[in-house]
Scaffold this active site. Structure first.
Site, PDB file in Angstrom:
ATOM      1  CG  ASN A   1      -5.585   2.237  12.351  1.00 19.08           C
ATOM      2  OD1 ASN A   1      -6.291   2.676  13.246  1.00 19.08           O
ATOM      3  ND2 ASN A   1      -5.030   3.018  11.446  1.00 19.08           N
TER       4      ASN A   1
ATOM      5  NE  ARG B   1      -8.492   7.672  13.801  1.00 24.62           N
ATOM      6  CZ  ARG B   1      -8.007   8.825  13.416  1.00 24.62           C
ATOM      7  NH1 ARG B   1      -6.754   9.138  13.693  1.00 24.62           N
ATOM      8  NH2 ARG B   1      -8.744   9.685  12.736  1.00 24.62           N
ATOM      9  CB  CYS B   2      -8.874   0.612   9.858  1.00 26.10           C
ATOM     10  SG  CYS B   2      -9.191  -0.322   8.366  1.00 26.10           S
ATOM     11  CB  SER B   3     -14.692   0.099   9.238  1.00 22.88           C
ATOM     12  OG  SER B   3     -14.406   0.224   7.858  1.00 22.88           O
TER      13      SER B   3
ATOM     14  NE  ARG C   1     -14.291  -0.095  14.164  1.00 24.37           N
ATOM     15  CZ  ARG C   1     -14.165   0.989  13.398  1.00 24.37           C
ATOM     16  NH1 ARG C   1     -13.051   1.687  13.407  1.00 24.37           N
ATOM     17  NH2 ARG C   1     -15.153   1.374  12.619  1.00 24.37           N
TER      18      ARG C   1
END
Length: 119
Positions: free
Chosen positions: A10, A12-14, A17
């Site tokens: 995802n 949007r998830c740090s 990433r």
């Protein structure tokens, strides 16, 4: 090192990433699956749970959305319930999830990713 790595990601998830960065740094090829755009069906979730080194209920995020949906621990107590909840609400799936061969982990905490890649 095997290149049959898949990451359920995802953007949007740090933490997710960060896992991708570890994969890049390790020079490992990985299939990146945006599980919100390509949700797993019940069969795929069952296969994932077969490989997962964590408890099935660990795959479900206990975030504010979990509470907003009126879900409780009793709703994700069994493997079948986990599959049912994640088919209906894919955004509740923990991320990232890394799959390599017949093994899978939830990439939390972030340190788990490097150890998994090294195996």
């Amino acid at each position: 090192m095997s290149d049959d790595l898949t990451i359920l990601h995802n953007n949007r998830c740090s933490t997710s990433r960060a896992a991708l960065e570890r994969i890049d740094e390790a020079h490992v090829q990985a299939e990146v699956v945006d599980y919100l755009r390509q949700p797993l069906d019940a069969a795929a979730l069952g296969e994932l749970l077969d490989k997962l080194e964590d408890a099935p209920s660990d795959l479900v995020r206990r975030d504010p959305h979990f509470a907003e949906l009126g879900l409780t621990e009793a709703d994700v107590a069994t493997r079948e319930q986990v599959i049912e909840v994640l088919v209906e609400h894919p955004r509740l799936m923990q991320r990232p999830v890394l799959v390599k061969g017949d093994r899978a982990i939830i990439g939390r905490p972030k340190e788990r990713v490097a150890a998994f890649l090294a195996d």
